[in-house]
Design an enzyme around this catalytic site. Structure first.
Site, PDB file in Angstrom:
ATOM      1  N   GLY A  15       0.837  -1.210   0.000  1.00  0.00           N
ATOM      2  CA  GLY A  15       0.000   0.000   0.000  1.00  0.00           C
ATOM      3  C   GLY A  15       0.865   1.250   0.000  1.00  0.00           C
ATOM      4  N   ARG A  25      14.068   9.607  -1.981  1.00  0.00           N
ATOM      5  CA  ARG A  25      15.041  10.701  -2.192  1.00  0.00           C
ATOM      6  C   ARG A  25      16.266  10.512  -1.289  1.00  0.00           C
ATOM      7  NH1 ARG A  25      15.517  15.398   0.852  1.00  0.00           N
ATOM      8  NH2 ARG A  25      16.302  17.262  -0.216  1.00  0.00           N
ATOM      9  N   ARG A  76       1.217  -4.845  -5.865  1.00  0.00           N
ATOM     10  CA  ARG A  76       1.275  -6.127  -5.155  1.00  0.00           C
ATOM     11  C   ARG A  76       1.523  -7.186  -6.228  1.00  0.00           C
ATOM     12  NH1 ARG A  76      -0.825  -4.504  -0.056  1.00  0.00           N
ATOM     13  NH2 ARG A  76      -2.289  -2.789  -0.308  1.00  0.00           N
ATOM     14  N   ASP A 107       4.530  -4.993   6.293  1.00  0.00           N
ATOM     15  CA  ASP A 107       5.052  -6.300   6.697  1.00  0.00           C
ATOM     16  C   ASP A 107       5.046  -7.323   5.559  1.00  0.00           C
ATOM     17  OD1 ASP A 107       2.309  -6.395   6.747  1.00  0.00           O
ATOM     18  OD2 ASP A 107       2.153  -7.421   8.668  1.00  0.00           O
ATOM     19  N   GLY A 108       4.072  -7.230   4.637  1.00  0.00           N
ATOM     20  CA  GLY A 108       4.049  -8.157   3.496  1.00  0.00           C
ATOM     21  C   GLY A 108       5.285  -7.975   2.635  1.00  0.00           C
ATOM     22  N   SER A 109       5.635  -6.730   2.401  1.00  0.00           N
ATOM     23  CA  SER A 109       6.825  -6.433   1.586  1.00  0.00           C
ATOM     24  C   SER A 109       8.093  -6.927   2.286  1.00  0.00           C
ATOM     25  CB  SER A 109       6.930  -4.927   1.346  1.00  0.00           C
ATOM     26  OG  SER A 109       5.760  -4.468   0.733  1.00  0.00           O
ATOM     27  N   THR A 130       3.793   2.634   5.972  1.00  0.00           N
ATOM     28  CA  THR A 130       2.384   2.244   6.025  1.00  0.00           C
ATOM     29  C   THR A 130       1.615   3.230   6.896  1.00  0.00           C
ATOM     30  OG1 THR A 130       0.814   0.606   6.901  1.00  0.00           O
ATOM     31  CG2 THR A 130       3.025   0.505   7.782  1.00  0.00           C
ATOM     32  N   ASP A 132      -0.871   2.483   8.553  1.00  0.00           N
ATOM     33  CA  ASP A 132      -1.539   1.751   9.639  1.00  0.00           C
ATOM     34  C   ASP A 132      -0.765   1.762  10.964  1.00  0.00           C
ATOM     35  OD1 ASP A 132      -3.269   1.118   7.584  1.00  0.00           O
ATOM     36  OD2 ASP A 132      -2.339  -0.827   7.192  1.00  0.00           O
ATOM     37  N   ASP A 134       1.222  -0.339  12.251  1.00  0.00           N
ATOM     38  CA  ASP A 134       1.035  -1.596  12.982  1.00  0.00           C
ATOM     39  C   ASP A 134       2.316  -2.429  13.054  1.00  0.00           C
ATOM     40  OD1 ASP A 134       1.114  -2.034  10.283  1.00  0.00           O
ATOM     41  OD2 ASP A 134      -0.555  -3.441  10.214  1.00  0.00           O
ATOM     42  N   ARG A 159     -17.422  17.898  12.761  1.00  0.00           N
ATOM     43  CA  ARG A 159     -17.913  18.408  14.041  1.00  0.00           C
ATOM     44  C   ARG A 159     -18.725  19.692  13.846  1.00  0.00           C
ATOM     45  NH1 ARG A 159     -17.096  18.606  19.578  1.00  0.00           N
ATOM     46  NH2 ARG A 159     -15.598  16.940  19.801  1.00  0.00           N
ATOM     47  N   ARG A 167     -26.279  16.624  15.699  1.00  0.00           N
ATOM     48  CA  ARG A 167     -26.294  15.246  15.181  1.00  0.00           C
ATOM     49  C   ARG A 167     -25.225  14.383  15.839  1.00  0.00           C
ATOM     50  NH1 ARG A 167     -27.260  16.858   9.004  1.00  0.00           N
ATOM     51  NH2 ARG A 167     -29.486  16.478   8.998  1.00  0.00           N
ATOM     52  N   ARG A 176      -6.779  -0.613   8.373  1.00  0.00           N
ATOM     53  CA  ARG A 176      -6.935  -2.083   8.212  1.00  0.00           C
ATOM     54  C   ARG A 176      -7.216  -2.754   9.554  1.00  0.00           C
ATOM     55  NH1 ARG A 176      -2.789  -4.910   4.376  1.00  0.00           N
ATOM     56  NH2 ARG A 176      -1.467  -4.308   6.110  1.00  0.00           N
ATOM     57  N   GLU A 227     -11.633   1.075  10.544  1.00  0.00           N
ATOM     58  CA  GLU A 227     -12.252   0.236   9.503  1.00  0.00           C
ATOM     59  C   GLU A 227     -12.211  -1.253   9.848  1.00  0.00           C
ATOM     60  OE1 GLU A 227     -10.356   0.163   5.635  1.00  0.00           O
ATOM     61  OE2 GLU A 227      -8.374   0.381   6.518  1.00  0.00           O
TER      62      GLU A 227
HETATM   63  P1  ATP Z   1       0.493  -2.678   3.398  1.00  0.00           P
HETATM   64  O1  ATP Z   1       0.753  -2.893   4.866  1.00  0.00           O
HETATM   65  O2  ATP Z   1       0.302  -1.247   3.090  1.00  0.00           O
HETATM   66  O3  ATP Z   1      -0.589  -3.557   2.825  1.00  0.00           O
HETATM   67  P2  ATP Z   1       2.432  -4.566   2.579  1.00  0.00           P
HETATM   68  O4  ATP Z   1       3.855  -4.412   2.236  1.00  0.00           O
HETATM   69  O5  ATP Z   1       2.111  -5.343   3.824  1.00  0.00           O
HETATM   70  O6  ATP Z   1       1.814  -3.118   2.618  1.00  0.00           O
HETATM   71  P3  ATP Z   1       1.405  -6.735   0.932  1.00  0.00           P
HETATM   72  O7  ATP Z   1       0.431  -6.704  -0.193  1.00  0.00           O
HETATM   73  O8  ATP Z   1       1.058  -7.579   2.110  1.00  0.00           O
HETATM   74  O9  ATP Z   1       1.659  -5.202   1.335  1.00  0.00           O
HETATM   75  O10 ATP Z   1       2.825  -7.225   0.365  1.00  0.00           O
HETATM   76  C1  ATP Z   1       3.416  -6.575  -0.730  1.00  0.00           C
HETATM   77  C2  ATP Z   1       4.040  -7.591  -1.648  1.00  0.00           C
HETATM   78  O11 ATP Z   1       5.065  -8.312  -0.944  1.00  0.00           O
HETATM   79  C3  ATP Z   1       3.112  -8.674  -2.174  1.00  0.00           C
HETATM   80  O12 ATP Z   1       2.328  -8.255  -3.249  1.00  0.00           O
HETATM   81  C4  ATP Z   1       4.118  -9.735  -2.608  1.00  0.00           C
HETATM   82  O13 ATP Z   1       4.663  -9.407  -3.868  1.00  0.00           O
HETATM   83  C5  ATP Z   1       5.216  -9.597  -1.542  1.00  0.00           C
HETATM   84  N1  ATP Z   1       5.014 -10.663  -0.553  1.00  0.00           N
HETATM   85  C6  ATP Z   1       4.188 -10.661   0.508  1.00  0.00           C
HETATM   86  N2  ATP Z   1       4.226 -11.842   1.163  1.00  0.00           N
HETATM   87  C7  ATP Z   1       5.091 -12.620   0.469  1.00  0.00           C
HETATM   88  C8  ATP Z   1       5.567 -13.961   0.606  1.00  0.00           C
HETATM   89  N3  ATP Z   1       5.137 -14.757   1.578  1.00  0.00           N
HETATM   90  N4  ATP Z   1       6.463 -14.401  -0.305  1.00  0.00           N
HETATM   91  C9  ATP Z   1       6.913 -13.611  -1.289  1.00  0.00           C
HETATM   92  N5  ATP Z   1       6.493 -12.352  -1.477  1.00  0.00           N
HETATM   93  C10 ATP Z   1       5.601 -11.848  -0.624  1.00  0.00           C
END
Ligand code: ATP
Length: 326
Positions: A15, A25, A76, A107-109, A130, A132, A134, A159, A167, A176, A227
């Site tokens: 995200g 930069r 993604r 964390d996914g990245s 992020t 979030d 988190d 407000r 209201r 998230r 959310e």
């Molecule tokens: P946000 O917190 O804003 O969603 P994020 O970095 O957590 O950001 P994700 O969509 O969870 O976003 O992960 C980004 C990308 O990281 C995924 O689209 C994927 O390409 C890669 N990724 C995530 N988990 C894995 C995994 N287990 N193995 C390989 N690549 C991964």
């Protein structure tokens, strides 16, 4: 023996969050300061697989510190989750001699970066980007402060109209599964109730507090809902309308405005510090750590911990909400 990093790739992934540009930069200019070649990898891991990788120079990152979004774009990538996808990505780095990565994302990245680094022995440094907030190991994540300030400005406006009509407004903010945007923006706007996923919502408690407010002739009632809160803003509104039919209830979902806009000073500052230190980490031979800031000092948390551990939610803050909004 550690290999010396001589060419760095930088990407934004997952995200988007405002302030990522300031981090890009900082990575580019710190690398160039050390005479290290630096490449922008566009659209995160997707661009790494599709060879959307371009050399960056100082002017490539001119005039972006104040801009929201990310000039490198973000995406993604499902393909990166497959060994073949990662092999293709590695081949694209290898042919350019890129032997160090800075990944700005959530964390996914970080998970993707860590798997990649273990497979191909390329050191990766994570920068928490992020809205979030988190991720453990850092008091701040890039984009959170801007998102919260956007939410605060919007809720202040709500407000005004809430006051004009006596209201009750239920405002849903982003985050998230995390309630930090709700917690911070709710306290800063004087919301009477803040509902977050980290703490179970007791509807009876909520109805009771609204009834008390009515008795006290409290004119404006603001409920800020994350959310990720299980019950959801619309359902809460429906329950209140049923139980308190004389209360005029409106729901407002703030949505994606919280992701955009010019980053706040704080987001620019932390992004610049993190970007600078990410490159320093690579040059010092650090591998697979996230660059965070704790108590105003740089903090280096192993990526696997940053993936597993969530930032601890401070329930004490929820306690003070009631007292301050009475
Ligand atoms: P946000 O917190 O804003 O969603 P994020 O970095 O957590 O950001 P994700 O969509 O969870 O976003 O992960 C980004 C990308 O990281 C995924 O689209 C994927 O390409 C890669 N990724 C995530 N988990 C894995 C995994 N287990 N193995 C390989 N690549 C991964």
């Amino acid at each position: 023996m550690e290999k010396k990093v001589s060419k760095i790739g930088v990407m934004t992934s997952g995200g988007d969050s405002t302030g990522m540009n300031a981090a890009v930069r900082a990575v580019v200019r710190t690398s160039l300061y050390h005479n290290i070649e630096v490449f922008g990898i566009y659209r995160g891991f997707s661009g790494m697989i599709e060879d959307d990788i371009h050399p960056m120079e100082s002017r490539s990152v001119a005039n972006i510190i104040q801009r929201g979004g990310t000039i490198l774009k973000t995406a993604r990538s499902k393909e990166f989750k497959t060994p073949q996808g990662r092999q293709t990505a590695y081949n694209n780095l290898k042919k350019r001699g890129i032997n160090g990565l800075v990944v700005i994302g959530g964390d996914g990245s970080f998970k993707g970066a860590q798997i990649f680094s273990n497979e191909f022995d390329i050191p990766c440094i994570g920068i928490p980007g992020t809205i979030d907030k988190d991720i453990a190991g850092s008091d701040f994540t890039i984009g959170f402060d801007t998102a919260v300030n956007t939410a605060v400005q919007a809720i202040d406006k709500i407000r005004d109209t809430a006051d004009a009509h006596d209201r009750l407004f239920i405002v849903e903010v982003m985050g998230r599964d995390a309630g930090y945007i709700a917690l911070h923006s709710g306290i800063a706007t004087g919301a009477e109730n803040i509902l977050v996923p980290e703490s179970e919502t007791d509807i009876e408690d909520l109805i009771q507090s609204l009834t008390q407010n009515e008795k006290r002739k409290k004119l404006v009632n603001l409920i800020v809902v994350a959310e990720g809160e299980k019950i959801g803003a619309n359902e809460i509104a429906a329950v209140i309308e049923k139980r308190l039919p004389n209360v005029d209830v409106r729901v407002c979902v703030l949505g994606h405005i919280q992701r955009g806009g010019s980053p706040t000073c704080l987001d620019r500052l932390i992004a610049s510090r993190m970007g600078y230190h990410a490159v320093e980490c690579l040059l010092l031979g650090k591998q697979n750590v996230m660059v965070g800031i704790l108590n105003n000092k740089m903090n280096y948390l192993p990526l696997d911990k940053a993936i597993k551990e969530k930032e601890k939610f401070n329930n004490d803050w929820l306690k003070i909400v009631k007292i301050l909004s009475s």
